[in-house]
Motif scaffolding. Structure first.
Motif, PDB file in Angstrom:
ATOM      1  N   ALA A  11       0.834  -1.203   0.000  1.00  0.00           N
ATOM      2  CA  ALA A  11       0.000   0.000   0.000  1.00  0.00           C
ATOM      3  C   ALA A  11       0.866   1.250   0.000  1.00  0.00           C
ATOM      4  N   GLU A  12       1.637   1.414  -1.063  1.00  0.00           N
ATOM      5  CA  GLU A  12       2.521   2.572  -1.191  1.00  0.00           C
ATOM      6  C   GLU A  12       2.546   3.037  -2.648  1.00  0.00           C
ATOM      7  N   TYR A  13       3.115   4.213  -2.848  1.00  0.00           N
ATOM      8  CA  TYR A  13       3.231   4.807  -4.175  1.00  0.00           C
ATOM      9  C   TYR A  13       3.891   3.823  -5.129  1.00  0.00           C
ATOM     10  N   TYR A  14       3.462   3.809  -6.386  1.00  0.00           N
ATOM     11  CA  TYR A  14       3.946   2.893  -7.428  1.00  0.00           C
ATOM     12  C   TYR A  14       3.451   1.456  -7.223  1.00  0.00           C
ATOM     13  N   ALA A  15       2.471   1.251  -6.356  1.00  0.00           N
ATOM     14  CA  ALA A  15       1.985  -0.105  -6.100  1.00  0.00           C
ATOM     15  C   ALA A  15       1.488  -0.778  -7.375  1.00  0.00           C
ATOM     16  N   VAL A  53      -3.873  -9.172  -2.193  1.00  0.00           N
ATOM     17  CA  VAL A  53      -3.916  -8.794  -0.778  1.00  0.00           C
ATOM     18  C   VAL A  53      -3.072  -7.536  -0.563  1.00  0.00           C
ATOM     19  N   MET A  54      -3.667  -6.551   0.083  1.00  0.00           N
ATOM     20  CA  MET A  54      -2.955  -5.322   0.403  1.00  0.00           C
ATOM     21  C   MET A  54      -2.072  -5.560   1.628  1.00  0.00           C
ATOM     22  N   THR A  55      -0.791  -5.220   1.497  1.00  0.00           N
ATOM     23  CA  THR A  55       0.167  -5.420   2.578  1.00  0.00           C
ATOM     24  C   THR A  55       0.792  -4.089   2.995  1.00  0.00           C
ATOM     25  N   MET A  56       1.401  -4.091   4.179  1.00  0.00           N
ATOM     26  CA  MET A  56       2.139  -2.921   4.683  1.00  0.00           C
ATOM     27  C   MET A  56       1.284  -1.665   4.703  1.00  0.00           C
ATOM     28  N   HIS A  57       0.017  -1.837   5.038  1.00  0.00           N
ATOM     29  CA  HIS A  57      -0.909  -0.706   5.086  1.00  0.00           C
ATOM     30  C   HIS A  57      -0.682   0.098   6.358  1.00  0.00           C
ATOM     31  N   ASP A  58      -0.559   1.401   6.205  1.00  0.00           N
ATOM     32  CA  ASP A  58      -0.354   2.293   7.349  1.00  0.00           C
ATOM     33  C   ASP A  58      -1.578   3.186   7.475  1.00  0.00           C
ATOM     34  N   ASN A  59      -2.422   2.914   8.454  1.00  0.00           N
ATOM     35  CA  ASN A  59      -3.672   3.671   8.544  1.00  0.00           C
ATOM     36  C   ASN A  59      -3.478   5.098   9.066  1.00  0.00           C
ATOM     37  N   THR A  66      -1.669   7.183   7.363  1.00  0.00           N
ATOM     38  CA  THR A  66      -1.444   8.009   6.177  1.00  0.00           C
ATOM     39  C   THR A  66      -2.605   7.878   5.197  1.00  0.00           C
ATOM     40  N   SER A  67      -2.922   8.965   4.545  1.00  0.00           N
ATOM     41  CA  SER A  67      -3.987   8.921   3.541  1.00  0.00           C
ATOM     42  C   SER A  67      -3.510   8.192   2.286  1.00  0.00           C
ATOM     43  N   LEU A  68      -2.185   8.159   2.070  1.00  0.00           N
ATOM     44  CA  LEU A  68      -1.641   7.504   0.878  1.00  0.00           C
ATOM     45  C   LEU A  68      -2.020   6.025   0.847  1.00  0.00           C
ATOM     46  N   SER A  69      -1.897   5.346   1.989  1.00  0.00           N
ATOM     47  CA  SER A  69      -2.242   3.920   2.038  1.00  0.00           C
ATOM     48  C   SER A  69      -3.694   3.699   1.628  1.00  0.00           C
ATOM     49  N   ASP A  70      -4.582   4.546   2.122  1.00  0.00           N
ATOM     50  CA  ASP A  70      -6.000   4.414   1.776  1.00  0.00           C
ATOM     51  C   ASP A  70      -6.241   4.711   0.299  1.00  0.00           C
ATOM     52  N   PRO A 106      -1.430  -4.908   7.993  1.00  0.00           N
ATOM     53  CA  PRO A 106      -0.874  -3.617   8.377  1.00  0.00           C
ATOM     54  C   PRO A 106       0.649  -3.628   8.448  1.00  0.00           C
ATOM     55  N   ARG A 107       1.228  -2.446   8.438  1.00  0.00           N
ATOM     56  CA  ARG A 107       2.633  -2.330   8.853  1.00  0.00           C
ATOM     57  C   ARG A 107       2.678  -2.675  10.325  1.00  0.00           C
ATOM     58  N   ASN A 108       3.592  -3.549  10.718  1.00  0.00           N
ATOM     59  CA  ASN A 108       3.593  -4.043  12.082  1.00  0.00           C
ATOM     60  C   ASN A 108       5.014  -4.440  12.476  1.00  0.00           C
TER      61      ASN A 108
END
Length: 252
Positions: free
Chosen positions: A148-152, A180-186, A188-192, A212-214
């Motif tokens: 869940a980051e830029y250039y995904a 499956v969405m990975t490394m999601h950081d809630n 940041t709006s970017l992840s969403d 999530p990022r964990n």
């Protein structure tokens, strides 16, 4: 008959190995017999399950290049029902060596033909070369982790094109299990935003579960443990447990 799942994304660092290991572990916990195939020359799935990749007496390389008996190379892990077909740096040479072999795209499929595990999970390399083609030719289903980051989305069109080509020739039964969405950081709006973009593109193929990022999830491989062993109450563990339930529902 085994259900074979290739975990694939040609981009590195998207949580591919983490997903393969932990989905395999939670499937095993559900009582399923699982074989995890480390098909990445980096051997991260091997070391992530506490097996020394530099002290192997046999690996997936020997299976696909030297026709070694797959059952003789399989290793037990610390988790009941979860076995590993390990890899190390020797697999890096396989791309070149396979090129001169007959049936070079189906070496893995042939090697797995007599397995009796409920699930076989292939942790593919971060590339779309002959190893990944072998994985897709052997698989029933493809699971794509997307960070869940830029250039995904970058490169996903090419990946899906390869999947379609394999389906059109080598393996007509190949299906997309899901994304499956990975490394999601809630925080940041970017992840969403990225998650929304992926859902718009893939629709109901995107799993409801978001990993999530964990910190605990990131730590686990350095201890040679799955997240289930390292911290079963962490957010990462809960996410992979839920993802595995969702995956089972889709496979059924």
């Amino acid at each position: 008959m085994s259900k074979i799942i290739a975990v694939l994304n040609q981009k590195g660092g998207v949580g591919k190995t983490t997903t393969a290991i932990n989905v395999g572990a939670y499937l095993a916990k559900q009582g399923k017999s699982v074989l995890l195939i480390d098909f990445d020359p980096q051997g991260n799935a091997t070391s992530g399950l506490s097996i020394d990749k530099n002290a192997l007496d046999g690996s997936i390389y020997d299976v696909i290049l030297n026709s070694a008996d797959v059952t003789a190379v399989i290793k037990r892990t610390n988790i009941d029902n979860l076995h590993l077909l390990p890899a190390n740096a020797s697999l890096a040479a396989a791309e070149v060596e396979l090129a001169s072999h007959e049936q070079r795209e189906s070496r893995l499929r042939d090697a797995l033909s007599n397995l009796t595990h409920d699930f076989v999970i292939i942790d593919c390399p971060p590339a779309l070369g002959l190893l990944s083609i072998n994985a897709l030719a052997a698989a029933d289903l493809v699971l794509i982790p997307v960070q869940a980051e830029y250039y995904a989305m970058e490169g996903l069109t090419q990946l899906l094109d390869i999947v379609q080509r394999v389906r059109g020739g080598l393996n007509p039964n190949l299906e997309l299990l899901g994304v499956v969405m990975t490394m999601h950081d809630n925080r940041t709006s970017l992840s969403d935003q990225v998650a929304g973009e992926v859902r718009k593109y893939f629709g109901d193929k995107v799993f409801d579960t978001v990993v999530p990022r964990n910190v605990r999830l990131a730590e686990a491989p350095s201890h040679g443990k799955t997240i289930m062993e390292h911290d079963k109450w962490s957010k990462g563990a809960r996410a992979y447990k839920q993802l595995t339930k969702e995956l089972l529902d889709r496979v059924k």
